[in-house]
Design a protein around this motif. Structure first.
Motif, PDB file in Angstrom:
ATOM      1  N   SER A 111       0.803  -1.295   0.042  1.00 53.54           N
ATOM      2  CA  SER A 111       0.063  -0.104  -0.101  1.00 53.54           C
ATOM      3  C   SER A 111       0.724   1.124  -0.128  1.00 53.54           C
ATOM      4  CB  SER A 111      -0.959   0.082   1.269  1.00 53.54           C
ATOM      5  OG  SER A 111      -0.374   0.390   2.363  1.00 53.54           O
ATOM      6  N   HIS A 112       2.089   1.198   0.579  1.00 49.79           N
ATOM      7  CA  HIS A 112       2.774   2.316   0.720  1.00 49.79           C
ATOM      8  C   HIS A 112       3.579   2.582  -0.562  1.00 49.79           C
ATOM      9  CE1 HIS A 112       2.191   2.723   4.942  1.00 49.79           C
ATOM     10  NE2 HIS A 112       2.221   3.822   4.893  1.00 49.79           N
ATOM     11  N   TYR A 127       2.377   1.608  -3.480  1.00 52.61           N
ATOM     12  CA  TYR A 127       1.372   2.190  -4.394  1.00 52.61           C
ATOM     13  C   TYR A 127       1.097   3.623  -4.166  1.00 52.61           C
ATOM     14  CZ  TYR A 127      -3.402   2.939  -6.593  1.00 52.61           C
ATOM     15  OH  TYR A 127      -4.186   3.473  -7.042  1.00 52.61           O
ATOM     16  N   LEU A 128       1.169   4.158  -3.157  1.00 53.16           N
ATOM     17  CA  LEU A 128       0.938   5.662  -2.669  1.00 53.16           C
ATOM     18  C   LEU A 128       2.166   6.206  -3.070  1.00 53.16           C
ATOM     19  CD1 LEU A 128      -0.695   5.407   1.010  1.00 53.16           C
ATOM     20  CD2 LEU A 128      -2.090   6.123  -1.486  1.00 53.16           C
ATOM     21  N   TYR A 129       3.186   5.836  -3.161  1.00 58.02           N
ATOM     22  CA  TYR A 129       4.477   6.501  -3.446  1.00 58.02           C
ATOM     23  C   TYR A 129       4.273   6.763  -5.105  1.00 58.02           C
ATOM     24  CZ  TYR A 129       9.050   7.305  -4.820  1.00 58.02           C
ATOM     25  OH  TYR A 129      10.349   8.084  -5.528  1.00 58.02           O
ATOM     26  N   HIS A 150       1.832   6.658  -6.933  1.00 58.97           N
ATOM     27  CA  HIS A 150       0.600   7.448  -7.449  1.00 58.97           C
ATOM     28  C   HIS A 150       0.469   8.864  -6.715  1.00 58.97           C
ATOM     29  CE1 HIS A 150      -0.340   3.452  -9.003  1.00 58.97           C
ATOM     30  NE2 HIS A 150      -0.858   4.233  -9.762  1.00 58.97           N
ATOM     31  N   TYR A 173       2.574  10.518  -4.200  1.00 60.41           N
ATOM     32  CA  TYR A 173       3.619  10.921  -3.006  1.00 60.41           C
ATOM     33  C   TYR A 173       5.177  11.012  -3.072  1.00 60.41           C
ATOM     34  CZ  TYR A 173      -0.329  10.656   0.286  1.00 60.41           C
ATOM     35  OH  TYR A 173      -1.248  10.910   1.026  1.00 60.41           O
TER      36      TYR A 173
END
Length: 92
Positions: A19-20, A22-24, A26, A28
């Motif tokens: 999840s981290h 993915y967030l990076y 997309h 971050y």
């Protein structure tokens, strides 16, 4: 029982790592300090997950707890006072 617990810890760490990551990817990655933090957390959590799944020493589980607790604290701080000048609103 211990083996099952190790695999559950590894699965939870791996879910957090994915999840981290993915967030990076997309969005971050463009935020200084926060973006690299997401990448470090993702890679560190993934490494811990693999080592724990392979039956690493007991202190890896303690480290996994510290890393996970730190991520939750950082999340709470990002929604309240901010982290390194970054404040997030809502669940986006």
């Amino acid at each position: 029982m211990n083996r099952l617990l190790d695999l559950a810890i590894a699965a939870a760490l791996l879910a957090g790592a994915v999840s981290h990551a993915y967030l990076y990817v997309h969005g971050y990655q463009y935020i200084s300090t926060i973006g690299p933090g997401f990448l470090v957390l993702a890679s560190g959590s993934a490494a811990l997950a693999v080592l724990i799944a392979l039956g690493g020493p007991w202190w890896l589980r303690v480290l996994a707890f510290v890393v996970s607790f730190g991520a939750v604290v950082a999340f709470a701080l990002s929604r309240t006072v901010g982290v390194a000048g970054f404040v997030e609103r809502g669940w986006q």
